[in-house]
Write an enzyme that holds these catalytic residues in place. Structure first.
Site, PDB file in Angstrom:
ATOM      1  N   GLU A 137      -3.859  -6.427  15.185  1.00 54.77           N
ATOM      2  CA  GLU A 137      -3.405  -5.122  14.690  1.00 54.77           C
ATOM      3  C   GLU A 137      -4.568  -4.117  14.740  1.00 54.77           C
ATOM      4  OE1 GLU A 137      -1.960  -4.279  10.519  1.00 54.77           O
ATOM      5  OE2 GLU A 137      -0.005  -4.240  11.474  1.00 54.77           O
TER       6      GLU A 137
ATOM      7  N   LYS B 258       0.839  -1.194   0.000  1.00 57.76           N
ATOM      8  CA  LYS B 258       0.000   0.000   0.000  1.00 57.76           C
ATOM      9  C   LYS B 258       0.881   1.254   0.000  1.00 57.76           C
ATOM     10  CE  LYS B 258      -3.682   2.224   2.590  1.00 57.76           C
ATOM     11  NZ  LYS B 258      -4.583   2.163   3.736  1.00 57.76           N
TER      12      LYS B 258
ATOM     13  N   LYS C  27       9.889   0.172  13.914  1.00 54.11           N
ATOM     14  CA  LYS C  27      10.472   0.555  12.611  1.00 54.11           C
ATOM     15  C   LYS C  27      11.538   1.639  12.820  1.00 54.11           C
ATOM     16  CE  LYS C  27       6.336  -0.480   9.877  1.00 54.11           C
ATOM     17  NZ  LYS C  27       5.195   0.025   9.125  1.00 54.11           N
TER      18      LYS C  27
ATOM     19  N   GLU D  20      10.969  -4.339   4.137  1.00 52.10           N
ATOM     20  CA  GLU D  20      11.080  -5.744   3.731  1.00 52.10           C
ATOM     21  C   GLU D  20      10.686  -5.906   2.258  1.00 52.10           C
ATOM     22  OE1 GLU D  20       9.607  -4.546   6.392  1.00 52.10           O
ATOM     23  OE2 GLU D  20       9.775  -5.884   8.115  1.00 52.10           O
TER      24      GLU D  20
ATOM     25  N   GLY E 270      -4.575  -2.228   5.114  1.00 45.65           N
ATOM     26  CA  GLY E 270      -3.751  -3.348   4.634  1.00 45.65           C
ATOM     27  C   GLY E 270      -4.341  -4.701   5.007  1.00 45.65           C
ATOM     28  N   ARG E 271      -4.744  -4.859   6.269  1.00 48.54           N
ATOM     29  CA  ARG E 271      -5.234  -6.164   6.721  1.00 48.54           C
ATOM     30  C   ARG E 271      -6.630  -6.492   6.200  1.00 48.54           C
ATOM     31  NH1 ARG E 271      -4.178  -2.527  10.504  1.00 48.54           N
ATOM     32  NH2 ARG E 271      -5.813  -1.722  11.870  1.00 48.54           N
TER      33      ARG E 271
ATOM     34  N   HIS F 292      -3.148 -33.140  18.968  1.00 48.54           N
ATOM     35  CA  HIS F 292      -1.978 -33.933  19.357  1.00 48.54           C
ATOM     36  C   HIS F 292      -0.842 -33.032  19.805  1.00 48.54           C
ATOM     37  CE1 HIS F 292      -3.816 -37.654  17.974  1.00 48.54           C
ATOM     38  NE2 HIS F 292      -4.371 -36.889  17.043  1.00 48.54           N
TER      39      HIS F 292
HETATM   40  O1  F6P Z   1       3.813  -2.447   9.566  1.00 52.42           O
HETATM   41  C1  F6P Z   1       2.478  -2.820   9.541  1.00 52.42           C
HETATM   42  C2  F6P Z   1       1.894  -2.675   8.165  1.00 52.42           C
HETATM   43  O2  F6P Z   1       1.735  -1.340   7.850  1.00 52.42           O
HETATM   44  C3  F6P Z   1       0.576  -3.433   8.034  1.00 52.42           C
HETATM   45  O3  F6P Z   1      -0.501  -2.728   8.540  1.00 52.42           O
HETATM   46  C4  F6P Z   1       0.527  -3.673   6.564  1.00 52.42           C
HETATM   47  O4  F6P Z   1      -0.392  -4.673   6.225  1.00 52.42           O
HETATM   48  C5  F6P Z   1       1.964  -4.055   6.291  1.00 52.42           C
HETATM   49  O5  F6P Z   1       2.729  -3.263   7.176  1.00 52.42           O
HETATM   50  C6  F6P Z   1       2.441  -3.854   4.889  1.00 52.42           C
HETATM   51  O6  F6P Z   1       2.336  -2.530   4.490  1.00 52.42           O
HETATM   52  P1  F6P Z   1       2.429  -2.115   2.975  1.00 52.42           P
HETATM   53  O7  F6P Z   1       1.315  -2.769   2.245  1.00 52.42           O
HETATM   54  O8  F6P Z   1       2.329  -0.617   2.963  1.00 52.42           O
HETATM   55  O9  F6P Z   1       3.766  -2.575   2.456  1.00 52.42           O
END
Ligand code: F6P
Length: 527
Positions: A354, A208, A496, A214, A268-269, A385
């Site tokens: 979250e 987003k 972060k 990452e 995002g979620r 189990h």
């Molecule tokens: O760090 C949390 C977060 O912002 C989540 O809410 C989101 O789903 C994820 O990182 C990835 O964010 P993006 O889609 O902006 O890379």
């Protein structure tokens, strides 16, 4: 302070619930069944292909009516209306929350004077047309080959939803192979690259913000790897983006027609219904993807229109509040009896924790009551189990959601019977225990451990969409009850910021401006 900011614990209904809790908290669930033979009928909801059994809980009919009183007192109806209408209920970020619009049948929802439904349809058509070409093989890679592999690059909501749905709908997938690169773990990434060919692979970058370390690190490493085989102009052939930061996506090398917008009113979620779900669309095709959306819309309509006492997401939310805020149970387990749903608990962890893992109310005041429980789980029977020992005999009571399907996909009735018999047996054993039967304490079970059973006709795109919508709307309802802002996530920011300082320490070798533990860890790493 927002006008509708109400501390639930200060309401009249909460006090009534507190008194009622004191009256019934010692009554074992078994006793409720003994005194009312129609209990299961009264405390269950049948809806299309769903059967939602909430009778194995520490509640009676009065509890439900007190829940409803509370919801009326805090005016949940009004909050639901504003949520679906696109009001800016994400107050801290001044945004609407409209993932429900992505699956609506309405023709118009206006945000800032703009009809978002027509924007959604436009993007959906663009995605569908690309998807069809990739699936039918008319879309070709830079050497003229058909596409065989899709790599989804994203993390959090940009990974968990798509990965969970693609896994869950294995039986609806086409010939394409899917890979998910989420973590920044280089070993994992290179392991995947070793097994794919650049000329037959599409890379879907989902971010987003297009700003997540990452995802950008992974995407950049992959782009560099890709460029060992071909030239820059082929990037736009093999890389697709889903983002609300079009400029950064373009700077990365994506072309306009391969960037699918992701609006700020999609969290995002909650984004698997948007362009962030493009990998899902490619995996199961536009028709099945539409069924997923329709299933979610069906449950949204139920949530919006049904009376609270017969409303699945609302009852699910109230039960969580009941255990979280009255019984003080701290966690909640989700146990699907389908191996394909193994990622469902993980997906729910982000969705719930979250959203509702918050310490302040809507106006920013620190709360003195508990919010989101810890969500965890795994598939049954595997979990039986492993950690079910604690669920049966541990000192902590964990309310559980059992999720199972009446029909199997491949029609092996014997296996399905064994699977579902296990699910029913667990919910029954957890509730009944054997306290009067066993003379050996090691072998005694106290019972009285609550669970909900969600029995679904079968696992398909429609029912999966409905199931996800139940949890999304449950989480929304809990946010309203707890008077918190469910749609921001400032809790991830401090980590972060500290990461970027530590990264500078690692790059420069200057590590002294830290506590002694961190200094020692850095020394060990750098030596
Ligand atoms: O760090 C949390 C977060 O912002 C989540 O809410 C989101 O789903 C994820 O990182 C990835 O964010 P993006 O889609 O902006 O890379």
């Amino acid at each position: 302070m927002p006008k509708d900011s109400i501390n639930p614990t200060k309401t009249y209904s909460w006090k009534k619930l507190q008194n009622h809790f004191n009256d019934i908290k010692e009554i074992p669930i078994n006793n409720f069944f003994a005194s009312d033979h129609n209990r299961a009928k009264k405390l269950s909801i049948s809806l299309k292909n769903f059967f939602f059994d909430f009778s194995k809980h520490n509640i009676n009919e009065e509890t439900i009516s007190l829940f409803v009183d509370l919801l009326n007192e805090i005016d949940l109806k009004k909050s639901i209306k504003s949520y679906f209408a696109g009001d800016k209920i994400n107050l801290s970020e001044n945004r609407a929350v409209l993932h429900t619009a992505l699956r609506t049948k309405k023709k118009e929802i206006i945000v800032d004077g703009n009809n978002v439904v027509s924007d959604i349809k436009k993007v959906e058509n663009q995605i569908n047309s690309l998807t069809k070409k990739i699936i039918n093989g008319s879309y070709r890679g830079f050497r003229g080959d058909k596409i065989t592999d899709i790599v989804n690059i994203g993390i959090g909501g940009s990974d968990l939803g798509p990965a969970m749905v693609i896994d869950s709908l294995k039986h609806y997938r086409n010939h394409l192979n899917f890979h998910f690169i989420n973590n920044v773990d280089g070993d994992y990434l290179h392991g995947i690259l070793e097994n794919i060919r650049p000329e037959t692979t599409m890379f879907v970058i989902v971010s987003k913000s297009f700003n997540t370390v990452e995802t950008l690190t992974n995407a950049t490493t992959i782009r560099n790897w890709f460029l060992q085989f071909t030239s820059n102009e082929n990037i736009s052939k093999h890389f697709i983006g889903s983002t609300s930061n079009v400029k950064k996506a373009k700077d990365f090398g994506l072309s306009d027609e391969k960037i699918f917008p992701f609006w700020d009113w999609v969290g995002g979620r909650f984004s698997l219904w948007s362009s962030a779900g493009i990998s899902i669309n490619i995996a199961i095709g536009p028709e099945n993807y539409q069924n997923l959306l329709d299933g979610a819309n069906y449950m949204d309509e139920h949530f919006k229109n049904e009376d609270f006492s017969k409303n699945i997401p609302v009852i699910a939310a109230c039960l969580t509040m009941w255990y979280n805020n009255f019984f003080d149970y701290r966690s909640h387990a989700v146990i699907p009896y389908s191996e394909y749903l193994k990622n469902f608990p993980r997906f729910l962890q982000q969705l719930s924790m979250e959203s509702n893992g918050k310490q302040t109310d809507k106006s920013g005041k620190f709360l003195n009551y508990s919010t989101a429980p810890i969500i965890w789980g795994d598939t049954g029977t595997n979990a039986q189990h492993s950690f079910f020992q604690l669920l049966h005999q541990g000192k902590k009571v964990v309310p559980i959601d059992f999720i199972g399907f009446k029909e199997s996909k491949k029609g092996d009735k014997k296996h399905q019977d064994i699977l579902i018999a296990n699910m029913f047996a667990q919910s029954k054993a957890l509730m009944t225990g054997n306290i009067n039967e066993s003379k050996n304490n090691h072998k005694s079970f106290s019972g009285n451990r609550p669970s909900t059973t969600i029995l679904i006709d079968n696992l398909n795109p429609f029912t999966l969409g409905s199931l996800i919508s139940i949890y999304e709307n449950k989480i929304f309802t809990l946010g309203v009850i707890w008077n918190i802002l469910s749609f921001d996530q400032f809790g991830v920011e401090l980590g972060k910021k500290v990461y970027s300082e530590i990264m500078k320490n690692i790059e420069s070798g200057r590590i002294d401006d830290n506590d002694s533990s961190t200094i020692l860890l850095l020394k060990k790493y750098l030596s």
